[in-house]
Scaffold this motif. Structure first.
Motif, short mmCIF file in Angstrom:
data_model
loop_
_atom_site.label_atom_id
_atom_site.label_comp_id
_atom_site.label_asym_id
_atom_site.label_seq_id
_atom_site.Cartn_x
_atom_site.Cartn_y
_atom_site.Cartn_z
N PRO A 82 23.85 -12.13 -19.40
CA PRO A 82 22.45 -12.01 -19.82
C PRO A 82 22.19 -12.65 -21.17
N GLU A 83 20.98 -13.13 -21.35
CA GLU A 83 20.54 -13.63 -22.64
C GLU A 83 20.29 -12.45 -23.58
N ILE A 84 20.20 -12.76 -24.86
CA ILE A 84 19.80 -11.76 -25.85
C ILE A 84 18.36 -12.06 -26.26
N GLU A 85 17.49 -11.08 -26.08
CA GLU A 85 16.08 -11.21 -26.47
C GLU A 85 15.85 -10.34 -27.70
N MET A 86 15.44 -10.97 -28.79
CA MET A 86 15.25 -10.26 -30.05
C MET A 86 13.76 -10.18 -30.40
N THR A 87 13.43 -9.21 -31.22
CA THR A 87 12.03 -8.88 -31.47
C THR A 87 11.70 -8.85 -32.96
N ILE A 88 10.39 -8.82 -33.24
CA ILE A 88 9.87 -8.52 -34.57
C ILE A 88 9.04 -7.24 -34.44
N ALA A 89 9.35 -6.25 -35.26
CA ALA A 89 8.62 -4.98 -35.22
C ALA A 89 7.88 -4.79 -36.54
N GLN A 90 6.62 -4.34 -36.43
CA GLN A 90 5.78 -4.07 -37.59
C GLN A 90 5.09 -2.72 -37.43
N HIS A 91 4.57 -2.22 -38.52
CA HIS A 91 3.73 -1.03 -38.43
C HIS A 91 2.27 -1.48 -38.38
N PRO A 92 1.48 -0.92 -37.46
CA PRO A 92 0.08 -1.37 -37.34
C PRO A 92 -0.75 -1.14 -38.59
N LEU A 93 -0.31 -0.27 -39.50
CA LEU A 93 -1.04 -0.07 -40.75
C LEU A 93 -1.19 -1.37 -41.52
N TYR A 94 -0.17 -2.24 -41.43
CA TYR A 94 -0.15 -3.44 -42.27
C TYR A 94 -0.21 -4.72 -41.45
N ALA A 95 -0.43 -4.61 -40.15
CA ALA A 95 -0.38 -5.79 -39.27
C ALA A 95 -1.46 -6.80 -39.61
N ASP A 96 -2.59 -6.37 -40.20
CA ASP A 96 -3.69 -7.29 -40.52
C ASP A 96 -3.62 -7.83 -41.95
N ASP A 97 -2.60 -7.45 -42.69
CA ASP A 97 -2.41 -7.98 -44.03
C ASP A 97 -2.15 -9.49 -43.92
N PRO A 98 -2.99 -10.33 -44.55
CA PRO A 98 -2.80 -11.78 -44.42
C PRO A 98 -1.40 -12.25 -44.81
N ALA A 99 -0.81 -11.60 -45.83
CA ALA A 99 0.54 -11.99 -46.25
C ALA A 99 1.57 -11.67 -45.19
N ILE A 100 1.43 -10.50 -44.55
CA ILE A 100 2.36 -10.11 -43.49
C ILE A 100 2.19 -11.01 -42.28
N GLN A 101 0.94 -11.33 -41.96
CA GLN A 101 0.69 -12.26 -40.85
C GLN A 101 1.32 -13.62 -41.12
N TRP A 102 1.20 -14.07 -42.36
CA TRP A 102 1.81 -15.35 -42.73
C TRP A 102 3.32 -15.29 -42.59
N LEU A 103 3.94 -14.23 -43.10
CA LEU A 103 5.39 -14.08 -43.03
C LEU A 103 5.87 -14.07 -41.58
N LYS A 104 5.20 -13.31 -40.74
CA LYS A 104 5.57 -13.26 -39.33
C LYS A 104 5.47 -14.64 -38.68
N GLY A 105 4.38 -15.34 -38.97
CA GLY A 105 4.20 -16.67 -38.41
C GLY A 105 5.28 -17.64 -38.86
N GLU A 106 5.67 -17.54 -40.12
CA GLU A 106 6.72 -18.42 -40.63
C GLU A 106 8.05 -18.17 -39.93
N ILE A 107 8.39 -16.91 -39.74
CA ILE A 107 9.66 -16.57 -39.09
C ILE A 107 9.64 -16.99 -37.62
N GLN A 108 8.51 -16.78 -36.95
CA GLN A 108 8.41 -17.18 -35.55
C GLN A 108 8.46 -18.70 -35.40
N GLU A 109 7.79 -19.42 -36.28
CA GLU A 109 7.77 -20.88 -36.18
C GLU A 109 9.15 -21.45 -36.43
N TYR A 110 9.87 -20.90 -37.39
CA TYR A 110 11.23 -21.40 -37.66
C TYR A 110 12.13 -21.16 -36.46
N ALA A 111 11.98 -20.00 -35.82
CA ALA A 111 12.80 -19.71 -34.64
C ALA A 111 12.50 -20.69 -33.51
#
Length: 311
Positions: free
Chosen positions: A273-302
């Motif tokens: 089987p493949e390994i499927e990895m995730t990003i987990a956040q708390h919804p309290l901060y999911a709309d923080d523009p800085a957190i959105q940016w960080l998540k996007g950067e990590i996803q794009e690099y992957a």
């Protein structure tokens, strides 16, 4: 005047238009009301303010002294409310000196972080990133408190609280590694040959959920024999380099270890089987523009890493 809790704050917009225009029809057009609705609103304002606000004179309607005194303060209040209700400004990585904190696995820390962060420093030289290895007894509460911004790299089979926001991050093929001096294993293994090997097995200390490979084997009423169980891929790779054991791990991690240690890659049995990895956040901060940016950067690099095959 009535107490604030009894005052219709929508009337402040009406008040600003009426006193600014000193004309019911023009004020109505300004706030997109009919003239009759504006006249009704003016009567409500007069009642609530206990002041006529606008008085008819030879030159037309004129604001009362109280209305003129209130106007600049009402404008300030409306401007402040508007600013408060506006969405936060976009995050600017080039100007930010924010410190981000990521709880993660050794896969992210070893394979992804060095390349990703070196690229990040070129565009965001003042940003700092702190890495914590995941400790499940504290990671979720730290997410909620905001002392950890996200959890990156957990296997998708890892149970997570339903209150968290979880998104796919990266899917890795798995491959085996063996020491270059290990002559007991060929470059390709079928299932029988795979099961005949000594294994160094990775497991998550924080979870009682079985390793995905062992779960896959259980569906076939099979199991592998291990000589060591480890919670750190790097330690496992060093063991394999010094023994006749093999280890099964994500491709990019195997590739890195083969550059660092006397190891070689081996094709595993079909169906591993493949390994499927995730990003987990708390919804309290999911709309923080800085957190959105960080998540996007990590996803794009992957995504780029999986496309080019380079970490």
């Amino acid at each position: 005047m009535k107490p604030l809790r009894q005052f219709d704050l929508n009337l402040l917009i009406i008040f600003e238009a009426l006193i600014t225009e000193s004309h019911v029809s023009r004020a109505a057009e300004k706030v997109f009301l009919s003239q009759s609705a504006m006249s009704h609103a003016l009567n409500r304002l007069r009642e609530q303010m206990d002041d006529p606000l606008l008085v008819r004179t030879e030159g037309g309607l004129q604001p009362t002294p109280r209305a003129l005194a209130m106007l600049p303060e009402v404008r300030k209040a409306l401007q402040l409310i508007e600013q408060t209700l506006n969405p936060p400004p976009p995050f600017s990585e080039t100007r930010s000196d924010r410190t981000f904190r990521i709880a993660t696995t050794d896969y992210f820390e070893t394979v992804v972080f060095p390349g990703w962060f070196s690229q990040l420093q070129q565009r965001a030289p003042q940003i700092k990133v702190e890495i914590d290895l995941i400790a499940m007894d504290t990671a979720y509460s730290r997410l909620e408190k905001g002392t950890v911004d996200m959890i990156v790299g957990l296997d998708s089979y890892q149970p997570l609280p339903s209150r968290l926001t979880v998104a796919p991050w990266i899917t890795e093929q798995q491959i085996c590694v063996a020491g270059i001096n290990n002559q007991q294993v060929s470059d390709t293994l079928n299932l029988k040959e795979y099961l005949a090997q000594k294994h160094v097995v990775f497991f998550d200390l924080e979870s009682e959920t079985a390793n995905p490979i062992d779960r896959w084997l259980e569906t076939q009423n099979r199991q592998r024999e291990y000589v060591s169980r480890i919670t750190n891929y790097t330690a496992g790779a060093r063991i394999v380099a010094r023994t006749d054991a093999i280890m099964t791990l994500p491709f990019h991690m195997a590739q890195l270890f083969c550059e660092m240690l006397p190891l070689r890659m081996i094709k595993p049995p079909h169906g591993i089987p493949e390994i499927e990895m995730t990003i987990a956040q708390h919804p309290l901060y999911a709309d923080d523009p800085a957190i959105q940016w960080l998540k996007g950067e990590i996803q794009e690099y992957a995504r780029a890493m999986m496309t080019t095959g380079e970490g």
